[in-house]
Design a protein around this motif. Structure first.
Motif, PDB file in Angstrom:
ATOM      1  N   LYS A   1      45.568  51.278  59.689  1.00  0.00           N
ATOM      2  CA  LYS A   1      46.891  50.637  59.790  1.00  0.00           C
ATOM      3  C   LYS A   1      47.981  51.536  60.411  1.00  0.00           C
ATOM      4  CE  LYS A   1      49.769  47.456  57.213  1.00  0.00           C
ATOM      5  NZ  LYS A   1      50.991  48.164  56.816  1.00  0.00           N
ATOM      6  N   PRO A   2      48.179  52.749  59.871  1.00  0.00           N
ATOM      7  CA  PRO A   2      49.230  53.578  60.491  1.00  0.00           C
ATOM      8  C   PRO A   2      48.925  53.948  61.935  1.00  0.00           C
ATOM      9  CG  PRO A   2      48.052  54.809  58.768  1.00  0.00           C
ATOM     10  CD  PRO A   2      47.573  53.391  58.704  1.00  0.00           C
ATOM     11  N   LYS A   3      47.659  54.095  62.246  1.00  0.00           N
ATOM     12  CA  LYS A   3      47.275  54.419  63.644  1.00  0.00           C
ATOM     13  C   LYS A   3      47.649  53.260  64.551  1.00  0.00           C
ATOM     14  CE  LYS A   3      44.673  58.224  62.971  1.00  0.00           C
ATOM     15  NZ  LYS A   3      44.948  59.544  63.401  1.00  0.00           N
ATOM     16  N   LEU A   4      47.331  52.035  64.063  1.00  0.00           N
ATOM     17  CA  LEU A   4      47.636  50.853  64.877  1.00  0.00           C
ATOM     18  C   LEU A   4      49.134  50.754  65.140  1.00  0.00           C
ATOM     19  CD1 LEU A   4      45.516  47.830  63.602  1.00  0.00           C
ATOM     20  CD2 LEU A   4      45.675  48.683  65.941  1.00  0.00           C
ATOM     21  N   GLU A   5      49.904  51.004  64.084  1.00  0.00           N
ATOM     22  CA  GLU A   5      51.376  50.927  64.246  1.00  0.00           C
ATOM     23  C   GLU A   5      51.851  51.942  65.266  1.00  0.00           C
ATOM     24  OE1 GLU A   5      52.850  51.342  60.256  1.00  0.00           O
ATOM     25  OE2 GLU A   5      52.149  49.304  59.742  1.00  0.00           O
TER      26      GLU A   5
ATOM     27  N   LYS B   1      54.618  50.102  73.478  1.00  0.00           N
ATOM     28  CA  LYS B   1      55.845  49.370  73.834  1.00  0.00           C
ATOM     29  C   LYS B   1      56.964  50.275  74.320  1.00  0.00           C
ATOM     30  CE  LYS B   1      56.377  45.335  71.051  1.00  0.00           C
ATOM     31  NZ  LYS B   1      56.559  44.804  69.688  1.00  0.00           N
ATOM     32  N   GLU B   2      57.012  51.486  73.758  1.00  0.00           N
ATOM     33  CA  GLU B   2      58.188  52.314  74.055  1.00  0.00           C
ATOM     34  C   GLU B   2      57.914  53.405  75.088  1.00  0.00           C
ATOM     35  OE1 GLU B   2      59.730  53.700  70.322  1.00  0.00           O
ATOM     36  OE2 GLU B   2      60.036  51.639  69.598  1.00  0.00           O
ATOM     37  N   ARG B   3      56.643  53.786  75.207  1.00  0.00           N
ATOM     38  CA  ARG B   3      56.350  54.912  76.100  1.00  0.00           C
ATOM     39  C   ARG B   3      55.609  54.466  77.362  1.00  0.00           C
ATOM     40  NH1 ARG B   3      53.316  60.281  73.939  1.00  0.00           N
ATOM     41  NH2 ARG B   3      55.150  60.276  72.613  1.00  0.00           N
ATOM     42  N   TYR B   4      54.553  53.667  77.189  1.00  0.00           N
ATOM     43  CA  TYR B   4      53.660  53.397  78.323  1.00  0.00           C
ATOM     44  C   TYR B   4      54.038  52.130  79.109  1.00  0.00           C
ATOM     45  CZ  TYR B   4      50.876  57.191  76.459  1.00  0.00           C
ATOM     46  OH  TYR B   4      50.463  58.420  76.024  1.00  0.00           O
ATOM     47  N   LEU B   5      54.122  50.985  78.416  1.00  0.00           N
ATOM     48  CA  LEU B   5      54.355  49.734  79.162  1.00  0.00           C
ATOM     49  C   LEU B   5      55.662  49.750  79.966  1.00  0.00           C
ATOM     50  CD1 LEU B   5      52.863  47.172  76.600  1.00  0.00           C
ATOM     51  CD2 LEU B   5      51.968  47.738  78.872  1.00  0.00           C
ATOM     52  N   PRO B   6      56.756  50.346  79.437  1.00  0.00           N
ATOM     53  CA  PRO B   6      57.988  50.373  80.250  1.00  0.00           C
ATOM     54  C   PRO B   6      57.796  51.066  81.596  1.00  0.00           C
ATOM     55  CG  PRO B   6      58.490  50.936  77.972  1.00  0.00           C
ATOM     56  CD  PRO B   6      56.977  50.897  78.084  1.00  0.00           C
ATOM     57  N   VAL B   7      56.942  52.080  81.627  1.00  0.00           N
ATOM     58  CA  VAL B   7      56.700  52.792  82.898  1.00  0.00           C
ATOM     59  C   VAL B   7      56.114  51.825  83.922  1.00  0.00           C
ATOM     60  CG1 VAL B   7      55.243  54.545  84.007  1.00  0.00           C
ATOM     61  CG2 VAL B   7      56.344  55.034  81.796  1.00  0.00           C
TER      62      VAL B   7
ATOM     63  N   GLU C   1      44.150  42.517  72.863  1.00  0.00           N
ATOM     64  CA  GLU C   1      43.180  42.236  71.799  1.00  0.00           C
ATOM     65  C   GLU C   1      43.725  42.694  70.446  1.00  0.00           C
ATOM     66  OE1 GLU C   1      38.922  42.787  74.200  1.00  0.00           O
ATOM     67  OE2 GLU C   1      39.801  44.474  73.143  1.00  0.00           O
ATOM     68  N   LYS C   2      44.387  43.834  70.457  1.00  0.00           N
ATOM     69  CA  LYS C   2      44.902  44.389  69.196  1.00  0.00           C
ATOM     70  C   LYS C   2      46.251  43.798  68.818  1.00  0.00           C
ATOM     71  CE  LYS C   2      41.617  47.234  68.382  1.00  0.00           C
ATOM     72  NZ  LYS C   2      40.657  46.668  67.448  1.00  0.00           N
ATOM     73  N   PHE C   3      47.075  43.544  69.830  1.00  0.00           N
ATOM     74  CA  PHE C   3      48.449  43.101  69.577  1.00  0.00           C
ATOM     75  C   PHE C   3      48.758  41.892  70.465  1.00  0.00           C
ATOM     76  CE2 PHE C   3      48.210  47.813  69.795  1.00  0.00           C
ATOM     77  CZ  PHE C   3      48.246  48.086  68.436  1.00  0.00           C
ATOM     78  N   PRO C   4      48.269  40.699  70.074  1.00  0.00           N
ATOM     79  CA  PRO C   4      48.485  39.528  70.933  1.00  0.00           C
ATOM     80  C   PRO C   4      49.987  39.361  71.204  1.00  0.00           C
ATOM     81  CG  PRO C   4      47.001  39.005  69.108  1.00  0.00           C
ATOM     82  CD  PRO C   4      47.540  40.387  68.838  1.00  0.00           C
ATOM     83  N   GLY C   5      50.322  39.031  72.412  1.00  0.00           N
ATOM     84  CA  GLY C   5      51.733  38.808  72.747  1.00  0.00           C
ATOM     85  C   GLY C   5      52.475  40.082  73.096  1.00  0.00           C
ATOM     86  N   ILE C   6      51.796  41.229  73.082  1.00  0.00           N
ATOM     87  CA  ILE C   6      52.502  42.500  73.327  1.00  0.00           C
ATOM     88  C   ILE C   6      53.135  42.549  74.727  1.00  0.00           C
ATOM     89  CG2 ILE C   6      50.436  43.782  74.115  1.00  0.00           C
ATOM     90  CD1 ILE C   6      51.688  46.250  72.654  1.00  0.00           C
TER      91      ILE C   6
ATOM     92  N   VAL D   1      54.189  43.356  84.232  1.00  0.00           N
ATOM     93  CA  VAL D   1      52.830  43.786  83.864  1.00  0.00           C
ATOM     94  C   VAL D   1      51.961  42.556  83.631  1.00  0.00           C
ATOM     95  CG1 VAL D   1      51.454  45.056  82.160  1.00  0.00           C
ATOM     96  CG2 VAL D   1      53.678  45.957  82.877  1.00  0.00           C
ATOM     97  N   LYS D   2      52.543  41.541  83.003  1.00  0.00           N
ATOM     98  CA  LYS D   2      51.778  40.314  82.751  1.00  0.00           C
ATOM     99  C   LYS D   2      51.373  39.656  84.078  1.00  0.00           C
ATOM    100  CE  LYS D   2      49.880  37.395  80.061  1.00  0.00           C
ATOM    101  NZ  LYS D   2      48.687  37.781  79.313  1.00  0.00           N
ATOM    102  N   SER D   3      52.309  39.600  85.052  1.00  0.00           N
ATOM    103  CA  SER D   3      51.955  39.001  86.354  1.00  0.00           C
ATOM    104  C   SER D   3      50.893  39.832  87.062  1.00  0.00           C
ATOM    105  CB  SER D   3      53.127  38.914  87.322  1.00  0.00           C
ATOM    106  OG  SER D   3      54.242  38.461  86.703  1.00  0.00           O
ATOM    107  N   PHE D   4      51.040  41.141  86.965  1.00  0.00           N
ATOM    108  CA  PHE D   4      50.038  42.045  87.555  1.00  0.00           C
ATOM    109  C   PHE D   4      48.657  41.717  86.978  1.00  0.00           C
ATOM    110  CE2 PHE D   4      47.488  45.804  86.593  1.00  0.00           C
ATOM    111  CZ  PHE D   4      47.297  46.363  87.852  1.00  0.00           C
ATOM    112  N   GLN D   5      48.616  41.563  85.657  1.00  0.00           N
ATOM    113  CA  GLN D   5      47.342  41.265  84.986  1.00  0.00           C
ATOM    114  C   GLN D   5      46.751  39.967  85.556  1.00  0.00           C
ATOM    115  OE1 GLN D   5      47.329  39.652  81.009  1.00  0.00           O
ATOM    116  NE2 GLN D   5      46.354  41.515  80.232  1.00  0.00           N
ATOM    117  N   GLY D   6      47.604  38.972  85.725  1.00  0.00           N
ATOM    118  CA  GLY D   6      47.151  37.693  86.275  1.00  0.00           C
ATOM    119  C   GLY D   6      46.594  37.853  87.684  1.00  0.00           C
TER     120      GLY D   6
END
Ligand code: GSH
Length: 223
Positions: free
Chosen positions: A116-120, A127-133, A165-170, A177-182
């Protein structure tokens, strides 16, 4: 090319999955030898096939390659997925390394007693470090570097799918990023890889974890 590419690893994602993804995008066919017993591993060691006694190991072009990043770089170079010059390449490598750091955190979860703490922590960092880049880089460009598909794009796709898979809707807060994925999933080889029955491995479960523990003679928790 001399002979077919053969991957030596477990029948699970782990460190081999990014290699499977990259070979798939490069449209290179490969066979897989799955490690299920310690004897198999000891045989590879006694054959001198594992330089640092570790897998992944990939037989390609008459060589036995080890070290995930070295293998990925070889495939990327060979199949023109590593940028047009050293400046592209260093950017690709920077993105790849960041993505690998994040994916490795997810990769370790099946071997972690208190998930649990690892997942958090992973969710916060994603959300704060990787995806914004990546959200920022993909404002406009179709690919991450030099207007051209690279191994970093392939790893970003792999990573975003793992995150969802781990965090649906992330990705809700990361529309670029979502459009890129598409877009990436429209690439025919990727579309095929995402279909059931492909060589893509499922999320890790006991069928993956048990052989790993057995082959390496280890007991949980890992240090
Ligand atoms: N730096 C290596 C690490 C490889 C690694 O840690 N492999 C694990 C399996 S995923 C292993 O073989 N562990 C056995 C050991 O280190 O003794 C890479 O990225 O390929």
């Amino acid at each position: 090319m001399s002979g077919k590419v053969v991957l030596y690893y477990f029948n699970g994602r782990g460190k081999m999955e990014s290699i499977r993804w990259l070979l798939t995008v490069a449209e290179v066919e490969f066979d897989e030898v799955f490690l299920t017993t310690r004897d198999q591993y000891l045989k590879l060691l006694s054959d001198g096939a594992l330089m640092f006694q570790q897998v992944p190991m990939v037989e390609i072009d008459g060589m036995k390659l080890i070290q995930t990043k070295a293998i990925l770089n070889y495939i990327a170079e060979k199949y023109n997925l590593h940028g047009k010059d050293i400046k592209d390449r260093v950017m690709i490598n920077m993105y790849s390394e960041g993505l690998m750091d994040l994916m490795e955190m997810i990769m370790m979860l099946p071997f972690t007693p208190d998930v649990k703490p690892k997942l958090e922590n992973i969710q916060t960092k994603a959300k704060e470090r990787y995806l914004p880049v990546f959200e920022k880089v993909l404002t406009g460009p179709i690919y991450l570097v030099g207007g051209k598909l690279s191994c970093a794009d392939v790893q970003l796709l792999e990573c975003t799918l793992m995150l969802e898979e781990k965090f649906p809707g992330i990705l809700a807060g990361f529309p670029n990023v979502k459009s890129f994925q598409g877009r990436m999933t429209q690439i025919p080889a990727i579309g095929r890889f995402l279909q059931p029955g492909s060589k893509r491995k499922p999320q890790p479960d006991d069928h993956y974890v048990k052989p790993v523990m057995e082959v390496f003679n280890i007991t949980l928790p890992l240090p």
